[in-house]
Scaffold this motif. Sequence first.
Motif, mmCIF file in Angstrom:
data_model
loop_
_atom_site.group_PDB
_atom_site.id
_atom_site.type_symbol
_atom_site.label_atom_id
_atom_site.label_comp_id
_atom_site.label_asym_id
_atom_site.label_seq_id
_atom_site.Cartn_x
_atom_site.Cartn_y
_atom_site.Cartn_z
ATOM 1 N N GLN A 29 39.433 1.950 -6.450
ATOM 2 C CA GLN A 29 39.052 0.657 -6.064
ATOM 3 C C GLN A 29 38.087 0.087 -6.196
ATOM 4 O OE1 GLN A 29 41.291 0.166 -2.355
ATOM 5 N NE2 GLN A 29 42.992 -0.403 -3.088
ATOM 6 N N THR A 30 37.051 1.007 -5.469
ATOM 7 C CA THR A 30 35.596 0.727 -5.613
ATOM 8 C C THR A 30 34.879 0.701 -6.938
ATOM 9 O OG1 THR A 30 35.320 1.858 -3.425
ATOM 10 C CG2 THR A 30 33.354 1.488 -4.607
ATOM 11 N N LEU A 31 35.189 1.744 -7.876
ATOM 12 C CA LEU A 31 34.579 1.431 -9.242
ATOM 13 C C LEU A 31 35.278 0.410 -10.164
ATOM 14 C CD1 LEU A 31 34.886 5.251 -10.075
ATOM 15 C CD2 LEU A 31 33.019 4.102 -9.210
ATOM 16 N N ASN A 32 36.371 0.064 -9.708
ATOM 17 C CA ASN A 32 37.048 -1.016 -10.258
ATOM 18 C C ASN A 32 36.414 -2.432 -10.041
ATOM 19 O OD1 ASN A 32 39.080 -1.737 -12.390
ATOM 20 N ND2 ASN A 32 40.251 -2.750 -10.751
ATOM 21 N N GLY A 33 35.674 -2.517 -8.941
ATOM 22 C CA GLY A 33 34.991 -3.708 -8.346
ATOM 23 C C GLY A 33 33.563 -3.660 -8.941
#
Length: 278
Positions: A94-98
């Motif tokens: 989720q962090t990387l997708n943000g």
Amino acid sequence: MDVPHSQVFFPGNLPELFSAWSRYPNAVPFAGGTELLWGQGKTTVTLPINILSLDKLADLHHITRTERYLEIGAMVKISEIINLGKTVPEVLRQTLNGIAGPQLRNIATIGGNICHTSRHMDASAAMIALDARYELRTAQGARWISASRFSAFSSPLVFNSQELFTRIRIPLEQWDYSIYKKFEGPYVGIESGGVAVFLVRVQKNILTDIRMVFAERAILRDKNSESFLAGKRLPLDRKDTLNYVELWKTYLSAIELSGELIKAQLLNFIESTITDLS
């Protein structure tokens, strides 16, 4: 671009890289190059005189998985990690997708994001919460350092001379409750805001591990509040919930963030998250 007398070296392996670095001590390792694309608002970009491209180093592009760990080379693209799906801990994915948009994620490397000094440490909050470790390598050998001891703001002190960030090792542990939140800063067109990661492990309705990490100008983690909740039974009573929030308020009172709005948003996130957990 202003590129007077620049030389770019493309070593095919780590011995070749360190050999070139020894001959040109002022050379700068070059990863995805997103900093050049952003340009920091400049009409021209000045490149270092000597550049060590990491693109041909196969060891830095590897992804391996064991029963206990996920290991990712520093040159793996952000989008490649996202595309691994459930192999990657959910909060990290989720962090990387943000991070920015799809085009930049296709270029940016995970090592470059972690080592970046001029923008948020997007991946660092998740890496620290997950107890990741980083491999730093010189011509003489390698050493491992915990993500909690390494950040973009401390990296000039963490790195030894001619030392390269090469690999990430992430424990594959089961988390019962995980939340990722990205905060937008108050300044339009300026990188401000932050990333929060909240992880909880529960056994027989007992909180055995709780981690809350926020990355903005620095890495924030209040271990007093974590210790306070460890061992508490779910659902939490209101007194424990309020005390947890108060511990964070006390912790943040002495810390300078990019604005009171960010601090208020963070406290609201902490309060709502612990209330939902209860």
